[in-house]
Design a protein around this motif. Sequence first.
Motif: not given
Length: 485
Positions: A151, A153, A176, A178, A218-220, A224-225, A229, A408
Amino acid sequence: MADPKGFLKNGREVATRRVVEERVKDWNEVYPDGIGRALLPIISTQASRCMDCGIPFCHQGCPLGNIIPEWNDLVWRDDWDGAIERLHATNNFPEFTGRLCPAPCETACVLGINQDPVTIKNVEVSIIDRAWESGAVRPQPPEWLSGRTVAVIGSGPAGLAAAQQLTRAGHTVAVYERADKIGGLLRYGIPEFKMEKKHLDRRLDQMRREGTVFRAGVDVGGTLTGDQLTERYDAVVLAMGATQARDLPVPGRELGGIHQAMEFLPQANRVALGEEVEGQITATDRDVVIIGGGDTGADCLGTSIRQGARSITQLEIMAQPPEDRPSGQPWPTYPMTFKVSSAHEEGGDRMYAVSTQEFLGDDDGHVSGLRLIEVDAKFQPIEGSEREIPAQLVLFAMGFTGPEQPGLIEQLGVDLDERGNVARDASYASSVDGVFVAGDVGRGQSLIVWAIAEGRAAASAVDTWLTGSTTLPSPVRPTDRPLVV
Protein backbone atom coordinates in the motif's frame (compact mmCIF):
# COMPACT_ATOMS: atom_id res chain seq x y z
CA MET A 1 29.17 13.90 -26.78
CA ALA A 2 27.26 16.52 -28.72
CA ASP A 3 28.91 19.06 -31.06
CA PRO A 4 32.42 19.64 -29.62
CA LYS A 5 32.17 23.32 -30.51
CA GLY A 6 28.46 23.74 -29.79
CA PHE A 7 28.93 25.77 -26.63
CA LEU A 8 31.29 28.10 -28.51
CA LYS A 9 28.99 28.63 -31.48
CA ASN A 10 25.57 28.82 -29.80
CA GLY A 11 24.20 30.82 -26.91
CA ARG A 12 21.45 29.80 -24.50
CA GLU A 13 17.95 30.10 -25.95
CA VAL A 14 14.58 29.22 -24.46
CA ALA A 15 11.11 28.83 -25.94
CA THR A 16 8.96 31.89 -26.50
CA ARG A 17 5.90 32.07 -24.28
CA ARG A 18 2.51 33.23 -25.48
CA VAL A 19 1.98 36.97 -25.14
CA VAL A 20 0.73 38.02 -21.72
CA GLU A 21 -2.46 39.61 -23.02
CA GLU A 22 -3.48 36.26 -24.54
CA ARG A 23 -2.45 33.76 -21.90
CA VAL A 24 -3.99 35.51 -18.88
CA LYS A 25 -7.41 35.00 -20.48
CA ASP A 26 -7.22 31.20 -20.22
CA TRP A 27 -5.77 28.43 -18.05
CA ASN A 28 -3.70 26.69 -20.71
CA GLU A 29 0.06 26.31 -20.45
CA VAL A 30 1.88 29.54 -21.17
CA TYR A 31 3.68 28.08 -24.20
CA PRO A 32 1.96 27.75 -27.59
CA ASP A 33 0.85 24.11 -28.07
CA GLY A 34 2.81 23.19 -24.92
CA ILE A 35 6.46 23.69 -24.08
CA GLY A 36 7.62 20.48 -25.81
CA ARG A 37 6.41 21.63 -29.21
CA ALA A 38 7.47 25.22 -28.63
CA LEU A 39 11.03 24.04 -28.04
CA LEU A 40 11.40 21.73 -31.05
CA PRO A 41 12.79 24.34 -33.49
CA ILE A 42 15.68 25.18 -31.15
CA ILE A 43 16.23 22.16 -28.93
CA SER A 44 18.80 20.26 -31.01
CA THR A 45 20.99 23.35 -31.13
CA GLN A 46 20.58 23.81 -27.39
CA ALA A 47 21.50 20.17 -26.76
CA SER A 48 24.66 20.70 -28.81
CA ARG A 49 25.90 23.15 -26.15
CA CYS A 50 26.55 20.24 -23.76
CA MET A 51 30.34 20.24 -23.62
CA ASP A 52 32.87 17.46 -23.08
CA CYS A 53 33.40 18.57 -19.49
CA GLY A 54 35.11 15.42 -18.24
CA ILE A 55 33.23 15.28 -14.94
CA PRO A 56 29.56 16.22 -15.54
CA PHE A 57 28.60 18.06 -12.36
CA CYS A 58 24.98 18.17 -13.58
CA HIS A 59 24.87 14.63 -12.14
CA GLN A 60 25.69 16.09 -8.72
CA GLY A 61 22.91 18.64 -9.04
CA CYS A 62 20.29 16.02 -9.93
CA PRO A 63 19.37 13.56 -7.14
CA LEU A 64 17.82 11.24 -9.72
CA GLY A 65 21.20 10.65 -11.32
CA ASN A 66 19.88 11.61 -14.74
CA ILE A 67 22.40 10.72 -17.47
CA ILE A 68 22.20 14.21 -18.88
CA PRO A 69 25.19 14.35 -21.29
CA GLU A 70 24.03 11.14 -22.96
CA TRP A 71 20.55 12.30 -23.77
CA ASN A 72 21.82 15.71 -24.83
CA ASP A 73 24.06 13.93 -27.32
CA LEU A 74 21.22 11.69 -28.54
CA VAL A 75 18.92 14.67 -29.12
CA TRP A 76 21.62 16.44 -31.08
CA ARG A 77 22.02 13.29 -33.19
CA ASP A 78 18.23 13.16 -33.70
CA ASP A 79 18.00 9.79 -31.91
CA TRP A 80 14.84 10.50 -29.93
CA ASP A 81 14.09 6.84 -29.17
CA GLY A 82 17.52 6.46 -27.60
CA ALA A 83 17.04 9.73 -25.70
CA ILE A 84 13.75 8.68 -24.06
CA GLU A 85 15.25 5.29 -23.15
CA ARG A 86 18.13 7.04 -21.33
CA LEU A 87 15.78 9.54 -19.71
CA HIS A 88 13.31 6.95 -18.43
CA ALA A 89 16.18 4.85 -17.07
CA THR A 90 16.50 7.31 -14.18
CA ASN A 91 13.27 9.35 -14.10
CA ASN A 92 9.74 7.93 -14.03
CA PHE A 93 8.07 11.27 -14.76
CA PRO A 94 10.19 13.66 -16.84
CA GLU A 95 7.04 15.44 -18.04
CA PHE A 96 6.57 16.59 -14.41
CA THR A 97 10.17 17.55 -13.63
CA GLY A 98 10.63 19.14 -17.07
CA ARG A 99 7.84 21.57 -16.20
CA LEU A 100 8.06 21.97 -12.43
CA CYS A 101 11.61 21.31 -11.23
CA PRO A 102 13.76 24.43 -10.57
CA ALA A 103 16.62 22.60 -12.32
CA PRO A 104 19.47 22.28 -9.82
CA CYS A 105 21.21 20.36 -12.63
CA GLU A 106 21.56 23.60 -14.57
CA THR A 107 23.13 25.54 -11.73
CA ALA A 108 25.66 22.68 -11.45
CA CYS A 109 26.39 22.64 -15.20
CA VAL A 110 30.12 23.05 -15.86
CA LEU A 111 29.39 25.43 -18.73
CA GLY A 112 27.67 27.65 -16.16
CA ILE A 113 31.01 28.52 -14.54
CA ASN A 114 31.59 31.30 -17.06
CA GLN A 115 28.63 31.10 -19.51
CA ASP A 116 24.90 30.52 -19.41
CA PRO A 117 24.35 26.82 -18.62
CA VAL A 118 22.81 24.24 -20.94
CA THR A 119 18.99 24.29 -21.00
CA ILE A 120 18.89 20.78 -19.50
CA LYS A 121 15.31 21.05 -18.25
CA ASN A 122 14.06 22.11 -21.68
CA VAL A 123 15.85 19.25 -23.42
CA GLU A 124 14.26 16.87 -20.91
CA VAL A 125 10.69 18.06 -21.49
CA SER A 126 11.22 18.05 -25.27
CA ILE A 127 12.27 14.39 -25.16
CA ILE A 128 9.28 13.22 -23.13
CA ASP A 129 6.66 15.31 -24.95
CA ARG A 130 7.90 14.01 -28.30
CA ALA A 131 7.94 10.46 -26.93
CA TRP A 132 4.30 10.70 -25.86
CA GLU A 133 3.29 12.09 -29.26
CA SER A 134 5.16 9.36 -31.14
CA GLY A 135 3.75 6.54 -29.02
CA ALA A 136 7.17 5.64 -27.60
CA VAL A 137 5.80 5.68 -24.02
CA ARG A 138 4.03 2.37 -23.43
CA PRO A 139 2.96 0.38 -20.36
CA GLN A 140 5.62 -1.90 -18.89
CA PRO A 141 3.68 -4.54 -16.95
CA PRO A 142 5.70 -7.10 -14.95
CA GLU A 143 6.44 -10.47 -16.49
CA TRP A 144 5.39 -12.24 -13.30
CA LEU A 145 3.69 -11.43 -9.98
CA SER A 146 5.42 -11.89 -6.63
CA GLY A 147 2.25 -12.50 -4.64
CA ARG A 148 3.23 -9.67 -2.27
CA THR A 149 1.03 -6.63 -1.66
CA VAL A 150 2.06 -3.03 -1.00
CA ALA A 151 0.00 0.00 0.00
CA VAL A 152 1.31 3.44 -0.94
CA ILE A 153 -0.27 6.27 1.04
CA GLY A 154 -0.24 9.48 -0.96
CA SER A 155 -0.29 10.02 -4.71
CA GLY A 156 2.19 12.83 -5.14
CA PRO A 157 5.47 12.34 -7.03
CA ALA A 158 7.12 10.24 -4.29
CA GLY A 159 4.15 7.91 -3.95
CA LEU A 160 3.64 7.53 -7.68
CA ALA A 161 7.34 6.81 -8.29
CA ALA A 162 7.41 4.18 -5.56
CA ALA A 163 4.19 2.62 -6.87
CA GLN A 164 5.37 2.39 -10.47
CA GLN A 165 8.71 0.85 -9.51
CA LEU A 166 7.12 -1.72 -7.18
CA THR A 167 4.42 -2.61 -9.72
CA ARG A 168 7.05 -3.22 -12.39
CA ALA A 169 8.93 -5.41 -9.89
CA GLY A 170 5.90 -7.70 -9.78
CA HIS A 171 4.20 -6.64 -6.55
CA THR A 172 0.48 -5.84 -6.29
CA VAL A 173 0.36 -2.15 -5.43
CA ALA A 174 -2.55 0.03 -4.31
CA VAL A 175 -2.15 3.81 -4.07
CA TYR A 176 -4.43 5.58 -1.57
CA GLU A 177 -5.34 9.25 -1.86
CA ARG A 178 -7.73 11.18 0.38
CA ALA A 179 -8.67 13.66 -2.35
CA ASP A 180 -11.30 12.67 -4.89
CA LYS A 181 -8.72 12.28 -7.66
CA ILE A 182 -5.18 10.90 -7.84
CA GLY A 183 -2.18 13.21 -8.10
CA GLY A 184 -1.73 15.01 -4.79
CA LEU A 185 -0.30 18.49 -5.24
CA LEU A 186 0.46 17.65 -8.88
CA ARG A 187 -3.28 17.77 -9.50
CA TYR A 188 -4.65 20.34 -7.09
CA GLY A 189 -1.60 22.37 -6.05
CA ILE A 190 -0.06 23.10 -9.46
CA PRO A 191 -2.05 25.53 -11.64
CA GLU A 192 -3.07 24.42 -15.10
CA PHE A 193 -0.97 27.16 -16.72
CA LYS A 194 2.18 25.52 -15.29
CA MET A 195 1.22 21.92 -16.08
CA GLU A 196 -1.96 20.88 -17.80
CA LYS A 197 -3.44 17.87 -16.05
CA LYS A 198 -3.53 15.86 -19.27
CA HIS A 199 0.16 15.16 -18.65
CA LEU A 200 -0.68 13.67 -15.25
CA ASP A 201 -3.71 11.74 -16.51
CA ARG A 202 -1.91 9.96 -19.33
CA ARG A 203 0.88 8.88 -16.97
CA LEU A 204 -1.72 7.54 -14.53
CA ASP A 205 -3.35 5.65 -17.40
CA GLN A 206 0.03 4.05 -18.18
CA MET A 207 0.36 3.00 -14.54
CA ARG A 208 -3.13 1.51 -14.48
CA ARG A 209 -2.30 -0.53 -17.57
CA GLU A 210 0.82 -1.78 -15.81
CA GLY A 211 -1.30 -2.99 -12.91
CA THR A 212 -1.16 -0.25 -10.26
CA VAL A 213 -4.49 0.16 -8.47
CA PHE A 214 -5.62 3.66 -7.48
CA ARG A 215 -8.04 4.27 -4.64
CA ALA A 216 -8.99 7.94 -4.40
CA GLY A 217 -11.32 9.45 -1.84
CA VAL A 218 -10.08 7.21 0.98
CA ASP A 219 -9.16 8.83 4.28
CA VAL A 220 -6.39 6.54 5.50
CA GLY A 221 -6.24 7.04 9.23
CA GLY A 222 -9.99 7.66 9.26
CA THR A 223 -12.23 5.28 7.35
CA LEU A 224 -9.23 2.97 6.90
CA THR A 225 -7.18 2.73 10.09
CA GLY A 226 -3.48 2.09 10.47
CA ASP A 227 -4.12 -1.36 11.98
CA GLN A 228 -6.38 -2.34 9.08
CA LEU A 229 -3.72 -1.15 6.63
CA THR A 230 -0.87 -3.18 8.12
CA GLU A 231 -3.08 -6.25 8.43
CA ARG A 232 -4.16 -6.05 4.80
CA TYR A 233 -0.79 -5.40 3.14
CA ASP A 234 2.67 -6.97 3.35
CA ALA A 235 4.33 -3.54 3.25
CA VAL A 236 3.25 0.08 3.52
CA VAL A 237 4.96 3.15 2.02
CA LEU A 238 4.12 6.47 3.67
CA ALA A 239 4.32 9.22 1.03
CA MET A 240 1.76 11.75 2.28
CA GLY A 241 4.02 14.76 1.93
CA ALA A 242 4.61 17.65 4.34
CA THR A 243 1.18 19.27 4.28
CA GLN A 244 1.17 21.16 7.59
CA ALA A 245 1.24 24.74 6.34
CA ARG A 246 3.23 27.43 8.13
CA ASP A 247 1.01 30.06 9.74
CA LEU A 248 1.50 33.72 10.67
CA PRO A 249 0.14 34.39 14.20
CA VAL A 250 -0.01 38.18 14.26
CA PRO A 251 -2.86 40.43 15.47
CA GLY A 252 -5.89 40.17 13.19
CA ARG A 253 -5.16 36.60 12.04
CA GLU A 254 -8.74 35.62 12.91
CA LEU A 255 -10.24 38.00 10.33
CA GLY A 256 -12.11 36.60 7.35
CA GLY A 257 -10.40 36.55 3.96
CA ILE A 258 -7.05 35.20 5.22
CA HIS A 259 -6.28 31.77 3.79
CA GLN A 260 -3.50 29.28 3.19
CA ALA A 261 -2.40 28.93 -0.44
CA MET A 262 -3.49 25.29 -0.41
CA GLU A 263 -7.03 26.37 0.41
CA PHE A 264 -7.04 28.78 -2.53
CA LEU A 265 -5.16 26.92 -5.29
CA PRO A 266 -7.05 23.57 -5.23
CA GLN A 267 -10.37 25.37 -5.57
CA ALA A 268 -9.06 27.43 -8.48
CA ASN A 269 -7.75 24.29 -10.17
CA ARG A 270 -11.09 22.55 -9.86
CA VAL A 271 -12.93 25.51 -11.38
CA ALA A 272 -10.36 25.80 -14.18
CA LEU A 273 -11.09 22.16 -15.04
CA GLY A 274 -14.83 22.75 -15.22
CA GLU A 275 -15.94 21.79 -11.71
CA GLU A 276 -18.22 23.85 -9.48
CA VAL A 277 -16.90 24.86 -6.06
CA GLU A 278 -19.42 26.15 -3.56
CA GLY A 279 -18.15 29.16 -1.64
CA GLN A 280 -14.99 29.42 -3.71
CA ILE A 281 -12.22 31.68 -2.42
CA THR A 282 -11.64 34.04 -5.31
CA ALA A 283 -9.45 37.05 -6.07
CA THR A 284 -11.97 38.69 -8.42
CA ASP A 285 -12.10 42.49 -7.94
CA ARG A 286 -10.02 42.30 -4.77
CA ASP A 287 -6.71 43.69 -3.60
CA VAL A 288 -4.70 40.51 -3.03
CA VAL A 289 -1.64 40.18 -0.82
CA ILE A 290 0.47 37.03 -1.09
CA ILE A 291 2.86 36.42 1.80
CA GLY A 292 5.76 34.32 0.54
CA GLY A 293 8.05 34.85 -2.43
CA GLY A 294 8.56 31.30 -3.68
CA ASP A 295 7.00 29.15 -6.37
CA THR A 296 3.73 28.69 -4.48
CA GLY A 297 3.43 32.45 -4.16
CA ALA A 298 3.97 32.78 -7.91
CA ASP A 299 1.24 30.18 -8.48
CA CYS A 300 -1.12 32.28 -6.35
CA LEU A 301 -0.09 35.35 -8.37
CA GLY A 302 -0.82 33.81 -11.77
CA THR A 303 -4.11 32.39 -10.50
CA SER A 304 -5.21 35.73 -9.03
CA ILE A 305 -4.42 37.50 -12.30
CA ARG A 306 -6.59 35.04 -14.22
CA GLN A 307 -9.41 35.50 -11.71
CA GLY A 308 -9.39 39.26 -12.26
CA ALA A 309 -7.82 40.68 -9.09
CA ARG A 310 -7.81 44.46 -8.76
CA SER A 311 -4.22 44.52 -7.50
CA ILE A 312 -1.71 41.92 -6.33
CA THR A 313 1.24 42.39 -4.01
CA GLN A 314 3.68 39.62 -3.14
CA LEU A 315 5.60 40.06 0.12
CA GLU A 316 8.93 38.51 1.09
CA ILE A 317 10.77 38.99 4.40
CA MET A 318 14.13 38.30 2.73
CA ALA A 319 15.99 41.05 0.86
CA GLN A 320 15.73 41.02 -2.92
CA PRO A 321 18.29 38.48 -4.18
CA PRO A 322 20.90 39.48 -6.76
CA GLU A 323 20.50 38.68 -10.43
CA ASP A 324 23.89 36.97 -10.59
CA ARG A 325 25.26 34.15 -8.45
CA PRO A 326 26.37 35.50 -5.03
CA SER A 327 30.01 34.92 -4.08
CA GLY A 328 28.91 33.01 -1.00
CA GLN A 329 26.99 30.47 -3.13
CA PRO A 330 29.64 29.36 -5.63
CA TRP A 331 29.26 26.87 -8.47
CA PRO A 332 28.05 24.11 -8.34
CA THR A 333 25.70 24.94 -5.44
CA TYR A 334 22.14 26.11 -6.06
CA PRO A 335 22.23 29.92 -5.75
CA MET A 336 19.48 32.20 -4.48
CA THR A 337 19.11 34.63 -7.39
CA PHE A 338 16.34 36.91 -8.58
CA LYS A 339 13.89 34.95 -10.73
CA VAL A 340 11.06 36.09 -12.97
CA SER A 341 8.50 33.34 -13.49
CA SER A 342 5.82 33.42 -16.16
CA ALA A 343 3.39 34.72 -13.53
CA HIS A 344 5.68 37.60 -12.60
CA GLU A 345 5.77 38.61 -16.27
CA GLU A 346 1.99 38.94 -16.15
CA GLY A 347 1.62 41.51 -13.40
CA GLY A 348 1.66 42.20 -9.69
CA ASP A 349 4.15 43.94 -7.44
CA ARG A 350 6.88 42.39 -5.32
CA MET A 351 8.03 43.85 -2.01
CA TYR A 352 11.17 42.58 -0.30
CA ALA A 353 12.53 42.92 3.24
CA VAL A 354 9.13 43.57 4.80
CA SER A 355 7.35 41.91 7.71
CA THR A 356 3.62 41.84 8.43
CA GLN A 357 2.88 43.40 11.82
CA GLU A 358 -0.89 43.29 11.84
CA PHE A 359 -3.93 42.43 9.73
CA LEU A 360 -6.48 45.24 9.64
CA GLY A 361 -10.20 44.55 9.47
CA ASP A 362 -13.47 46.23 8.56
CA ASP A 363 -16.67 46.43 10.60
CA ASP A 364 -17.80 43.03 9.27
CA GLY A 365 -14.74 41.20 10.58
CA HIS A 366 -13.13 40.84 7.15
CA VAL A 367 -9.55 41.74 6.35
CA SER A 368 -9.16 45.17 4.75
CA GLY A 369 -5.43 45.70 4.84
CA LEU A 370 -2.01 44.93 6.30
CA ARG A 371 0.35 46.96 8.44
CA LEU A 372 3.92 46.33 7.28
CA ILE A 373 7.35 47.32 8.45
CA GLU A 374 10.70 47.10 6.69
CA VAL A 375 13.34 44.82 8.21
CA ASP A 376 17.13 44.75 8.14
CA ALA A 377 19.42 41.86 7.22
CA LYS A 378 18.74 40.26 10.64
CA PHE A 379 14.98 40.65 10.13
CA GLN A 380 14.81 43.34 12.82
CA PRO A 381 12.18 46.09 12.28
CA ILE A 382 13.44 49.41 10.97
CA GLU A 383 11.91 52.20 13.02
CA GLY A 384 9.78 54.65 11.08
CA SER A 385 9.28 52.37 8.05
CA GLU A 386 5.71 51.29 8.81
CA ARG A 387 3.09 51.45 6.11
CA GLU A 388 -0.35 50.10 5.34
CA ILE A 389 -1.52 48.45 2.13
CA PRO A 390 -5.08 47.43 1.18
CA ALA A 391 -6.09 43.77 1.05
CA GLN A 392 -9.42 42.00 0.90
CA LEU A 393 -7.73 38.63 0.29
CA VAL A 394 -4.53 37.47 1.98
CA LEU A 395 -2.84 34.23 0.94
CA PHE A 396 -0.11 32.48 2.95
CA ALA A 397 2.52 30.86 0.72
CA MET A 398 5.23 30.42 3.34
CA GLY A 399 5.92 26.73 2.95
CA PHE A 400 5.21 23.75 5.18
CA THR A 401 6.48 22.67 8.59
CA GLY A 402 6.06 18.91 8.21
CA PRO A 403 3.49 16.11 7.92
CA GLU A 404 0.11 16.10 9.62
CA GLN A 405 0.53 13.87 12.66
CA PRO A 406 -3.07 13.25 13.81
CA GLY A 407 -4.57 10.20 12.13
CA LEU A 408 -2.41 7.62 10.40
CA ILE A 409 0.99 8.65 11.79
CA GLU A 410 -0.31 8.52 15.36
CA GLN A 411 -2.18 5.26 14.73
CA LEU A 412 0.89 3.52 13.34
CA GLY A 413 3.02 4.75 16.23
CA VAL A 414 6.05 5.50 14.05
CA ASP A 415 8.91 7.46 15.57
CA LEU A 416 9.42 11.09 14.56
CA ASP A 417 12.67 12.99 14.16
CA GLU A 418 13.55 16.27 15.87
CA ARG A 419 11.78 18.24 13.11
CA GLY A 420 8.52 16.30 13.37
CA ASN A 421 9.06 14.28 10.20
CA VAL A 422 8.68 10.50 10.20
CA ALA A 423 12.05 9.01 11.13
CA ARG A 424 13.58 6.36 8.88
CA ASP A 425 16.79 4.36 8.78
CA ALA A 426 19.24 3.96 5.91
CA SER A 427 16.75 1.63 4.17
CA TYR A 428 13.84 4.10 4.32
CA ALA A 429 12.26 1.89 7.00
CA SER A 430 10.32 3.47 9.86
CA SER A 431 10.40 2.23 13.44
CA VAL A 432 7.40 0.00 12.63
CA ASP A 433 8.23 -3.24 10.83
CA GLY A 434 7.07 -3.22 7.22
CA VAL A 435 6.33 0.52 7.11
CA PHE A 436 8.60 2.59 4.86
CA VAL A 437 8.85 6.35 4.34
CA ALA A 438 9.41 8.31 1.10
CA GLY A 439 9.40 11.96 0.13
CA ASP A 440 8.54 15.05 2.14
CA VAL A 441 6.88 13.11 4.98
CA GLY A 442 10.38 11.95 5.94
CA ARG A 443 12.64 14.59 4.37
CA GLY A 444 10.56 17.67 5.02
CA GLN A 445 9.47 20.14 2.35
CA SER A 446 11.67 19.65 -0.70
CA LEU A 447 11.71 19.60 -4.51
CA ILE A 448 9.78 17.34 -6.86
CA VAL A 449 13.02 15.81 -8.15
CA TRP A 450 13.97 14.76 -4.62
CA ALA A 451 10.49 13.28 -4.10
CA ILE A 452 10.77 11.11 -7.22
CA ALA A 453 14.31 10.06 -6.28
CA GLU A 454 13.16 9.07 -2.79
CA GLY A 455 10.17 7.18 -4.20
CA ARG A 456 12.50 5.16 -6.43
CA ALA A 457 14.95 4.52 -3.59
CA ALA A 458 12.21 3.52 -1.14
CA ALA A 459 10.81 1.10 -3.73
CA SER A 460 14.22 -0.55 -3.94
CA ALA A 461 14.28 -0.91 -0.15
CA VAL A 462 10.75 -2.36 -0.05
CA ASP A 463 11.54 -4.84 -2.82
CA THR A 464 14.64 -5.99 -0.92
CA TRP A 465 12.63 -6.35 2.32
CA LEU A 466 9.91 -8.38 0.58
CA THR A 467 12.08 -10.66 -1.55
CA GLY A 468 15.60 -10.56 -0.12
CA SER A 469 17.16 -8.83 -3.14
CA THR A 470 16.34 -6.25 -5.79
CA THR A 471 17.33 -4.97 -9.21
CA LEU A 472 15.56 -1.64 -8.66
CA PRO A 473 17.85 1.42 -8.54
CA SER A 474 18.33 3.44 -5.35
CA PRO A 475 19.50 6.92 -6.43
CA VAL A 476 19.61 8.65 -3.02
CA ARG A 477 20.03 7.86 0.65
CA PRO A 478 17.61 9.28 3.23
CA THR A 479 20.41 11.44 4.63
CA ASP A 480 21.52 12.91 1.28
CA ARG A 481 21.11 16.66 0.92
CA PRO A 482 21.89 19.22 -1.81
CA LEU A 483 25.45 20.54 -1.85
CA VAL A 484 25.86 23.73 0.16
CA VAL A 485 28.80 25.80 1.36
